[in-house]
Motif scaffolding. Sequence first.
Motif, PDB file in Angstrom:
ATOM      1  N   TYR A   1      41.007  47.799  44.804  1.00  0.00           N
ATOM      2  CA  TYR A   1      39.686  47.672  44.190  1.00  0.00           C
ATOM      3  C   TYR A   1      38.579  48.178  45.120  1.00  0.00           C
ATOM      4  O   TYR A   1      37.606  48.775  44.650  1.00  0.00           O
ATOM      5  CB  TYR A   1      39.434  46.236  43.743  1.00  0.00           C
TER       6      TYR A   1
ATOM      7  N   SER B   1      38.735  51.909  44.884  1.00  0.00           N
ATOM      8  CA  SER B   1      38.193  52.290  43.574  1.00  0.00           C
ATOM      9  C   SER B   1      36.674  52.224  43.567  1.00  0.00           C
ATOM     10  O   SER B   1      36.004  53.108  43.018  1.00  0.00           O
ATOM     11  CB  SER B   1      38.749  51.381  42.480  1.00  0.00           C
TER      12      SER B   1
ATOM     13  N   ALA C   1      35.968  47.523  38.714  1.00  0.00           N
ATOM     14  CA  ALA C   1      36.565  47.240  40.022  1.00  0.00           C
ATOM     15  C   ALA C   1      35.743  46.188  40.776  1.00  0.00           C
ATOM     16  O   ALA C   1      36.306  45.325  41.452  1.00  0.00           O
ATOM     17  CB  ALA C   1      36.688  48.523  40.835  1.00  0.00           C
ATOM     18  N   SER C   2      34.421  46.256  40.640  1.00  0.00           N
ATOM     19  CA  SER C   2      33.563  45.263  41.304  1.00  0.00           C
ATOM     20  C   SER C   2      33.808  43.868  40.745  1.00  0.00           C
ATOM     21  O   SER C   2      33.898  42.889  41.497  1.00  0.00           O
ATOM     22  CB  SER C   2      32.088  45.634  41.127  1.00  0.00           C
TER      23      SER C   2
ATOM     24  N   LYS D   1      36.569  42.767  39.235  1.00  0.00           N
ATOM     25  CA  LYS D   1      37.911  42.322  39.632  1.00  0.00           C
ATOM     26  C   LYS D   1      37.927  41.882  41.096  1.00  0.00           C
ATOM     27  O   LYS D   1      38.548  40.877  41.444  1.00  0.00           O
ATOM     28  CB  LYS D   1      38.927  43.446  39.408  1.00  0.00           C
ATOM     29  N   LEU D   2      37.239  42.644  41.954  1.00  0.00           N
ATOM     30  CA  LEU D   2      37.214  42.290  43.378  1.00  0.00           C
ATOM     31  C   LEU D   2      36.479  40.966  43.573  1.00  0.00           C
ATOM     32  O   LEU D   2      36.901  40.133  44.373  1.00  0.00           O
ATOM     33  CB  LEU D   2      36.540  43.408  44.194  1.00  0.00           C
TER      34      LEU D   2
ATOM     35  N   LYS E   1      43.203  43.764  46.864  1.00  0.00           N
ATOM     36  CA  LYS E   1      41.812  43.953  47.255  1.00  0.00           C
ATOM     37  C   LYS E   1      41.568  45.381  47.719  1.00  0.00           C
ATOM     38  O   LYS E   1      40.531  45.966  47.418  1.00  0.00           O
ATOM     39  CB  LYS E   1      41.441  42.964  48.368  1.00  0.00           C
TER      40      LYS E   1
END
Length: 147
Positions: free
Chosen positions: A9, A12, A139-140, A142-143, A6
């Motif tokens: 991400y 990132s 990244a958003s 994936k998070l 976390k």
Amino acid sequence: MFNNSKVFYIVSIIASLIWVVYLSNSLYRSFDTYNWESVTGEIVAVEAVRTSDSREKYILLIDYIYVIGGNEFSGNNKNFSKSKLNLDEMNEKLNASQVGDKIQLYFNPNNPTESVMSIGISKSVIFLLLISTSILLFASAKLKKLL
């Protein structure tokens, strides 16, 4: 190592968001120059500065003066993105930009202290904005899956 981190991400997202805001501002300012007025100026200084990265790259700094309504102004902006040049490109630009040369400039009619030597949008700004936006979205997403 970073597959499901976390923190990775979040970092990132923050870094890419900063880049998106910075590059969006640069892009907006570049678009705005299309509405600026033109004036003839004069080159007063030319200097090539080597960048600090490991490759041999240069930034060409050109100082100029221009007169609007009887008031003299000075500037040194080619545009709102500083292009890095290799040695051949730098020498070509140095030879084409001599002290005393008359040049076409563009100034902000609402703030005549703002000026540039060329109007328009840098392709590198658009490319970096697309990359930064892609990283931000990836990244958003994936998070969001991790939360």
